[in-house]
Design an enzyme around this catalytic site. Sequence first.
Site, short mmCIF file in Angstrom:
data_model
loop_
_atom_site.label_atom_id
_atom_site.label_comp_id
_atom_site.label_asym_id
_atom_site.label_seq_id
_atom_site.Cartn_x
_atom_site.Cartn_y
_atom_site.Cartn_z
N ASP A 197 0.85 -1.21 0.00
CA ASP A 197 0.00 0.00 0.00
C ASP A 197 0.88 1.25 0.00
OD1 ASP A 197 0.88 -0.19 2.60
OD2 ASP A 197 -1.10 0.04 3.53
N SER A 198 2.22 1.05 -0.02
CA SER A 198 3.14 2.17 -0.26
C SER A 198 2.91 2.72 -1.68
CB SER A 198 4.59 1.72 -0.10
OG SER A 198 4.84 0.53 -0.83
N ASP A 224 -1.01 -6.14 -0.04
CA ASP A 224 -1.39 -5.48 1.22
C ASP A 224 -2.89 -5.28 1.29
OD1 ASP A 224 0.81 -5.05 2.85
OD2 ASP A 224 1.34 -3.14 1.91
N LYS A 252 -1.10 -9.35 3.12
CA LYS A 252 -0.34 -8.85 4.28
C LYS A 252 -1.22 -7.87 5.06
CE LYS A 252 3.41 -6.01 3.87
NZ LYS A 252 2.95 -4.79 4.57
N GLU A 260 -1.32 -5.39 8.75
CA GLU A 260 -0.53 -4.76 9.80
C GLU A 260 -1.22 -4.97 11.15
OE1 GLU A 260 0.25 -0.63 8.91
OE2 GLU A 260 1.09 -1.11 6.94
N GLU A 312 9.24 -4.04 10.48
CA GLU A 312 9.69 -2.77 9.90
C GLU A 312 10.29 -1.86 10.95
OE1 GLU A 312 6.91 -0.90 7.23
OE2 GLU A 312 8.09 0.94 7.09
O1 KIV Z 1 3.63 -1.14 1.64
C1 KIV Z 1 4.81 -1.49 1.67
O2 KIV Z 1 5.62 -1.14 0.79
C2 KIV Z 1 5.27 -2.30 2.79
C3 KIV Z 1 6.72 -2.59 2.87
C4 KIV Z 1 7.44 -1.39 3.35
C5 KIV Z 1 7.01 -3.77 3.71
O3 KIV Z 1 4.50 -2.70 3.59
#
Ligand code: KIV
Length: 273
Positions: free
Chosen positions: A53-54, A92, A122, A124, A191
């Site tokens: 989600d980056s 994510d 993934k 969090e 992280e």
């Molecule tokens: O969204 C992302 O890029 C991440 C990585 C930094 C692990 O969660």
Amino acid sequence: MTGYISNDTRKVTTHRLIEMKQRGEKISMLTTYDYTMAKIVDGAGMDVILVGDSASNVMAGNVTTLPMTLDQMIYHAQSVERGVSRAMLVVDMPFGSYQGNSKEGLASAIRIMKEGNADALKLEGGEEIIETVKRILSAGIPIMGHLGLMPQSINKYGTYTVRAKDEEEAEKLVRDAHLLEEAGCFAIVLEKIPAKLAARVASELTIPIIGIGAGGQVDGQVLVIQDMLGMSQGFSPRFLRRYADLHTIMTNAIGQYIADVKSSDFPNEKEQY
Ligand code: KIV
């Protein structure tokens, strides 16, 4: 061609990642958000591709990851999936699609799996989201956990500095990691936490621990592709190694194109019909 090109074309699975940890082979993981990059990253032999989600930061220009929607994550996942044949594709779950309501979490997870063709998701968090984690796992969807600095909680922290430096937060992180493993997660991203703490988690758990800013004593590493290729500027945390200066290379190439158009050098005789 320099670097690593894998001869092993077998699809990377959760089972294979756990075997890699067992035999001490480090796991490579990188974010990717579009088809063209996915072809390159997969072709280079990456073990895990993360549709992070980056994308909110590096693709959409937002300050945080919070604005990312489920539909946007599915769009990025679909684009990447078309370019991947070997790597495991992890996507994510975006902010707001799973926190607080495990039934809604499962519905969101099923959408990403069905429409985005993900191999795994993934999420969090630890104890706070464990009910959701269990519900999604019960549907046969593999989950990678994410602890330490959790960008979706940035408004709670107020800063992107190193997490779990004090004992209380460190002990909670270790408890959360065990909870995620016991629930059935196949791996965890840690992280921006002290290297010693990450090493402890990696040695206590049997599932792979993938670090970003968590030192070298873990089972694998992940970075954001724009950062490691030197496309983004003004973001230079200590953990980031830049493998190229694409910002300069691209700026020079684009500048040359502009100059060639302006001078009528492009197109030439051979570049027309
Ligand atoms: O969204 C992302 O890029 C991440 C990585 C930094 C692990 O969660």
